[in-house]
Design an enzyme around this catalytic site. Sequence first.
Site, PDB file in Angstrom:
ATOM      1  N   ASP A 199       1.033  -1.011   0.188  1.00  0.00           N
ATOM      2  CA  ASP A 199       0.050   0.000  -0.039  1.00  0.00           C
ATOM      3  C   ASP A 199       0.923   1.192  -0.060  1.00  0.00           C
ATOM      4  O   ASP A 199       2.089   1.226   0.379  1.00  0.00           O
ATOM      5  CB  ASP A 199      -0.824   0.126   1.265  1.00  0.00           C
ATOM      6  CG  ASP A 199      -1.868   1.112   1.211  1.00  0.00           C
ATOM      7  OD1 ASP A 199      -2.538   1.561   0.232  1.00  0.00           O
ATOM      8  OD2 ASP A 199      -1.859   2.162   2.469  1.00  0.00           O
ATOM      9  N   SER A 200       0.298   2.279  -0.492  1.00  0.00           N
ATOM     10  CA  SER A 200       1.019   3.615  -0.290  1.00  0.00           C
ATOM     11  C   SER A 200       1.509   4.183   1.105  1.00  0.00           C
ATOM     12  O   SER A 200       2.212   4.881   1.294  1.00  0.00           O
ATOM     13  CB  SER A 200       0.221   4.680  -0.977  1.00  0.00           C
ATOM     14  OG  SER A 200      -0.970   4.876   0.031  1.00  0.00           O
ATOM     15  N   CYS A 219      -4.235  -1.421  -2.388  1.00  0.00           N
ATOM     16  CA  CYS A 219      -4.549   0.063  -2.333  1.00  0.00           C
ATOM     17  C   CYS A 219      -5.275   0.208  -3.826  1.00  0.00           C
ATOM     18  O   CYS A 219      -4.707  -0.533  -4.715  1.00  0.00           O
ATOM     19  CB  CYS A 219      -3.039   0.679  -2.731  1.00  0.00           C
ATOM     20  SG  CYS A 219      -2.998   2.272  -2.893  1.00  0.00           S
ATOM     21  N   GLU A 278      -3.144   9.504   7.657  1.00  0.00           N
ATOM     22  CA  GLU A 278      -1.740   8.937   7.685  1.00  0.00           C
ATOM     23  C   GLU A 278      -1.266  10.018   8.889  1.00  0.00           C
ATOM     24  O   GLU A 278      -0.336   9.693   9.468  1.00  0.00           O
ATOM     25  CB  GLU A 278      -1.054   9.466   6.436  1.00  0.00           C
ATOM     26  CG  GLU A 278      -1.265   8.540   5.216  1.00  0.00           C
ATOM     27  CD  GLU A 278      -0.397   7.127   5.470  1.00  0.00           C
ATOM     28  OE1 GLU A 278       0.870   7.327   5.858  1.00  0.00           O
ATOM     29  OE2 GLU A 278      -0.903   6.190   5.149  1.00  0.00           O
ATOM     30  N   CYS A 309     -11.371   2.829  -0.551  1.00  0.00           N
ATOM     31  CA  CYS A 309      -9.749   2.999  -0.340  1.00  0.00           C
ATOM     32  C   CYS A 309      -9.540   2.535   1.037  1.00  0.00           C
ATOM     33  O   CYS A 309     -10.187   2.597   1.998  1.00  0.00           O
ATOM     34  CB  CYS A 309      -9.499   4.722  -0.177  1.00  0.00           C
ATOM     35  SG  CYS A 309      -7.920   5.048   0.538  1.00  0.00           S
ATOM     36  N   HIS A 331      -7.587   3.038   3.403  1.00  0.00           N
ATOM     37  CA  HIS A 331      -7.502   3.757   4.528  1.00  0.00           C
ATOM     38  C   HIS A 331      -8.697   4.146   5.276  1.00  0.00           C
ATOM     39  O   HIS A 331      -8.710   4.451   6.645  1.00  0.00           O
ATOM     40  CB  HIS A 331      -6.832   5.403   4.249  1.00  0.00           C
ATOM     41  CG  HIS A 331      -5.189   5.257   4.065  1.00  0.00           C
ATOM     42  ND1 HIS A 331      -4.686   4.516   2.930  1.00  0.00           N
ATOM     43  CD2 HIS A 331      -4.306   5.825   4.633  1.00  0.00           C
ATOM     44  CE1 HIS A 331      -3.349   4.908   2.746  1.00  0.00           C
ATOM     45  NE2 HIS A 331      -3.193   5.604   3.985  1.00  0.00           N
TER      46      HIS A 331
HETATM   47  N1  DGL Z   1      -5.198   3.186   0.631  1.00  0.00           N
HETATM   48  C1  DGL Z   1      -4.830   3.839  -0.695  1.00  0.00           C
HETATM   49  C2  DGL Z   1      -6.153   3.465  -1.694  1.00  0.00           C
HETATM   50  O1  DGL Z   1      -6.762   2.265  -1.501  1.00  0.00           O
HETATM   51  C3  DGL Z   1      -4.631   5.163  -0.412  1.00  0.00           C
HETATM   52  C4  DGL Z   1      -4.204   5.843  -1.677  1.00  0.00           C
HETATM   53  C5  DGL Z   1      -3.266   7.295  -1.300  1.00  0.00           C
HETATM   54  O2  DGL Z   1      -2.218   6.991  -0.834  1.00  0.00           O
HETATM   55  O3  DGL Z   1      -3.929   8.225  -1.644  1.00  0.00           O
HETATM   56  O4  DGL Z   1      -6.475   4.270  -2.420  1.00  0.00           O
END
Ligand code: DGL
Length: 282
Positions: A9-10, A72, A162, A196, A198
């Site tokens: 993931d990011s 992600c 984050e 998403c 997050h």
């Molecule tokens: N968890 C990522 C997603 O599902 C987040 C993306 C991000 O870094 O903006 O899209």
Amino acid sequence: MNQPIGVFDSGYGGLTVLREIVHTLPQYDYLYLGDNARTPYGTRSFDTVYQYTLECVRHLFDRGCRLVILACNTASAKALRNIQQLDLPTMYPGLDGPDRRVLGVIRPTTEVIGTYSKTGQVGILATRGTVTSESYRVEIEKFFPGLQVFQEACPMWVPLVENGEYASAGADYFVQQHIDRLVAQSPDIDTILLACTHYPLLLDKIRQYVPGLDGPDNTTILTQGSIVAYSLADYLIRHPELEQQISQHGRRTFLTTDSTEDFDRQATVFYGESVRSEHLAL
Ligand code: DGL
């Protein structure tokens, strides 16, 4: 030999998916990579997300993974297809196609989303990158033609999460703003997907602002963790040649491209258990 399942993931969001995968399939080894140093991906261009994701996937392969899950949505929307169609066949050619696999989170979700809706109207909350890619609309049309899809991009939500501000009073403003904009698109949306990884951290606040949650025709709010976990379990049953290569010692390893102290503190909330990460310099 250590051949874990890679989960990428990011940042922290993929931990909400890993948590469910580990719950469903505890026997395997897992290697998580959070690209926290370059998060968020959701506001970046197609090319940037593709290059960052490819770099991370290569690293997971170099560390022994045969299978990588892009936990992600943004990376799944903007990088998965290129990696599957352009990179894997040249990087890892095999007799029956590439011998390494990369899977995303959009397909498993769109395969089931229509089963939750009675009105035939679903709402997608996601990053700007995921929304503008139109990946959800395109994939949903394949599995549930006629299902109406309403989307809302929530660019502030990933930074809130984050930065550990998901429970703060300040988060309410942005959560309400985007929920209001989504439900204003149609009063008949009865299923809202948090597209998403997050966003599950904002679930308590989201529930406060979604109307009709406790009524007779209550709205369903879907998160992806368990959907992806069941889909992976099914995939491994259908691909025994791959499944047999995955090491099974129940090991979990965490990598972050940013500070390990920050990662270990925050990751506990997402993953539900304490975590000790290693730093990865890319
Ligand atoms: N968890 C990522 C997603 O599902 C987040 C993306 C991000 O870094 O903006 O899209």
